[in-house]
Design a protein around this motif. Sequence first.
Motif, short mmCIF file in Angstrom:
data_model
loop_
_atom_site.label_atom_id
_atom_site.label_comp_id
_atom_site.label_asym_id
_atom_site.label_seq_id
_atom_site.Cartn_x
_atom_site.Cartn_y
_atom_site.Cartn_z
N HIS A 81 0.84 -1.21 0.00
CA HIS A 81 0.00 0.00 0.00
C HIS A 81 0.87 1.25 0.00
CE1 HIS A 81 -2.88 3.07 1.20
NE2 HIS A 81 -2.09 3.35 2.24
N TRP A 82 1.86 1.28 0.88
CA TRP A 82 2.70 2.48 0.95
C TRP A 82 3.62 2.59 -0.25
CZ3 TRP A 82 1.00 6.18 3.61
CH2 TRP A 82 0.26 5.94 4.76
N LEU A 83 4.00 1.48 -0.81
CA LEU A 83 4.77 1.53 -2.04
C LEU A 83 3.94 2.14 -3.17
CD1 LEU A 83 7.62 0.66 -2.96
CD2 LEU A 83 6.59 -1.48 -3.77
N ASP A 84 2.66 1.75 -3.24
CA ASP A 84 1.76 2.35 -4.23
C ASP A 84 1.64 3.86 -4.02
OD1 ASP A 84 1.29 -0.11 -5.37
OD2 ASP A 84 -0.60 -0.45 -4.29
N GLU A 85 1.55 4.28 -2.75
CA GLU A 85 1.43 5.70 -2.45
C GLU A 85 2.68 6.46 -2.90
OE1 GLU A 85 -1.15 7.61 -1.08
OE2 GLU A 85 -2.19 5.76 -1.68
N MET A 86 3.85 5.88 -2.67
CA MET A 86 5.09 6.54 -3.07
C MET A 86 5.15 6.68 -4.60
SD MET A 86 7.74 4.69 -0.45
CE MET A 86 9.19 5.50 -1.08
N GLU A 87 4.69 5.67 -5.30
CA GLU A 87 4.71 5.74 -6.76
C GLU A 87 3.74 6.82 -7.26
OE1 GLU A 87 4.08 1.92 -8.49
OE2 GLU A 87 6.03 1.15 -7.84
N LYS A 88 2.56 6.91 -6.65
CA LYS A 88 1.60 7.96 -7.03
C LYS A 88 2.20 9.35 -6.82
CE LYS A 88 -2.56 5.27 -5.84
NZ LYS A 88 -3.70 5.17 -4.87
N ILE A 89 2.82 9.55 -5.67
CA ILE A 89 3.43 10.85 -5.36
C ILE A 89 4.53 11.16 -6.37
CG2 ILE A 89 4.78 12.15 -3.66
CD1 ILE A 89 3.33 10.34 -1.52
#
Length: 575
Positions: free
Chosen positions: A509-517
């Motif tokens: 989940h947090w990896l996905d968030e980092m990629e979105k940012i």
Amino acid sequence: ILAHDERGAAQALYYLEDLMTLRKAPFLEKGEVENRAMYSPRIIHSGFSQDVYPDEHLSGIAHAGMDAILLSAKGPNQVYTGFLDMNDLIRRAHRYGIDVYVQSAIPSKKHPDDEGAQEYYDSTYGELFKACPDIKGVLLVGESIAFPSKDPHTLGRTSFPPPDVLPDGRYMPGWWPCMDFPQLLEMIQKAVSPYNPDVDIIFWSYNWGWAPAEDRVKLIRALPKGISLMATYEMFEVYEVDGVKERTADYSLSVAGPGYYFRTEAEAAAECGIRLYAKTDTAGQTWDFGAIPYEPFPDQWQRRYDTMKECREKYGLCGTMDSWTYGYTPSFISELTKWNFTLSTRPEKDLLHRILASHYGEEAAGTVRKALGVWSEAIRYYIAAEADQYGPFRVGPAYPLNFNRISVPPRCTPIEAPGYVALENSHESITIPQIRIHHEIRSLKEMERLMKEGMDIMDQVADPNDDLQELMDLGKYIYLSVRTAIHTKEFLVARTHLNVSDNKEDALHWLDEMEKIARKEIENARQALPIVRLNSRIGWEQEMDYQGDEEFIEWKIRQVQSMLDWDLGAFRRAL
């Protein structure tokens, strides 16, 4: 025209030019008016390049109401960049009614009690003034004149200790109000006075404004006669938003000032009869954004002008430093400053509107004024923390996002990964970074919203002239810089969560968030490219050069994409 001297006559002529510019016609209303400068000296750095002052720039500085320029000085005709004929510059500056001050970069290797100390300072400061006796004054700032102080609060050395020396609560002498500074100042006075008995020696307390007021005031009371004191107007100010403490790390317009540090020193200077100067940045730029020509926030600047007038009446504030190494670029803000810094028997009315009309046209002036009011509110939500001012706000959308390694842009020193440290005035309380960062994101998102609102208002102007288009581009670059700062903080939060995840799903989940940012920041950087391509002053700063321009932004886009493909990709494959 009746004037006290040639400089006054020149300023009177410039005043007539200013009046005709406001009237948009070459005629004047009949009558008498008496003007004089509110502050002198008004010291400015070069806006061209470090220690470079062509005649055209000197002329512009004089027209803007400033009467002093600042050089670095390592010795006679020696500045940071190498050789400079100081006497030639002094002669050229005098033709425009401008004095030359030097900021000392001369080593202070001896304590005044050391054998041969006076001879040493005679051979450094004395030789400088012997070679260039018409230097008006010398600026002494702690970090540049650090000497082997015997103050027990200090380490007593002029070089930083090696990494294996553990901290013990003592400071480097240039970062503490050492009680033997007065001895050093007296020695420098003796070295230069034979060549210029009227030299203006300015002692600047920039490096220890955070220290307890008791120690700072004690030093001020011990200063030798004839020394001028300069304090930074808003720096080190601690303020609270939503129950969280913030502190202005460096020069910032987010706090109009004066701050507690400035007030305590101004009070002491007034009691002791010491000439008081202020570092105010009122030429139009601070360290809020490193790579822009000026900050287009007139209402916040006006708050600063107004409180400065109060300090003039209350403490005798008489001189200013109007910029640091980012220098001076002419703008409607520098014009507004000049009018505010002029004492007049016939002050002008509707000043800001008339200045805006002279730049952007009468039809657009009202809309522009409304937008600038919104932007002036936006700057009050800026975060002036070290990690921001020395990080994403220093180079704007060129600032990288880092995951597990530090990426260094081409031909520059490393840009550090974000690290959040808040040292309060007392140095006794350190706020928790994880608490501060969430407040900072909320605050910057409000600034982002207000900058966008102002941009939308300006977009209502049907046919903007070139000057207005340039202002709109500047506003958008500031907006994009704010978004970069937000993304940098959000990326750090997500990275922190990723590093402490205790299961695969949470980590993904947090990896996905980092990629979105990261993808949002790539697009944000791309939007800045047309702006820096069109206006070569945006993305440039005279000390850093072009570290926020097209080349660096394109590098940053490649760097973030590489991080997505390789660093985050490898982490995802490992999961």
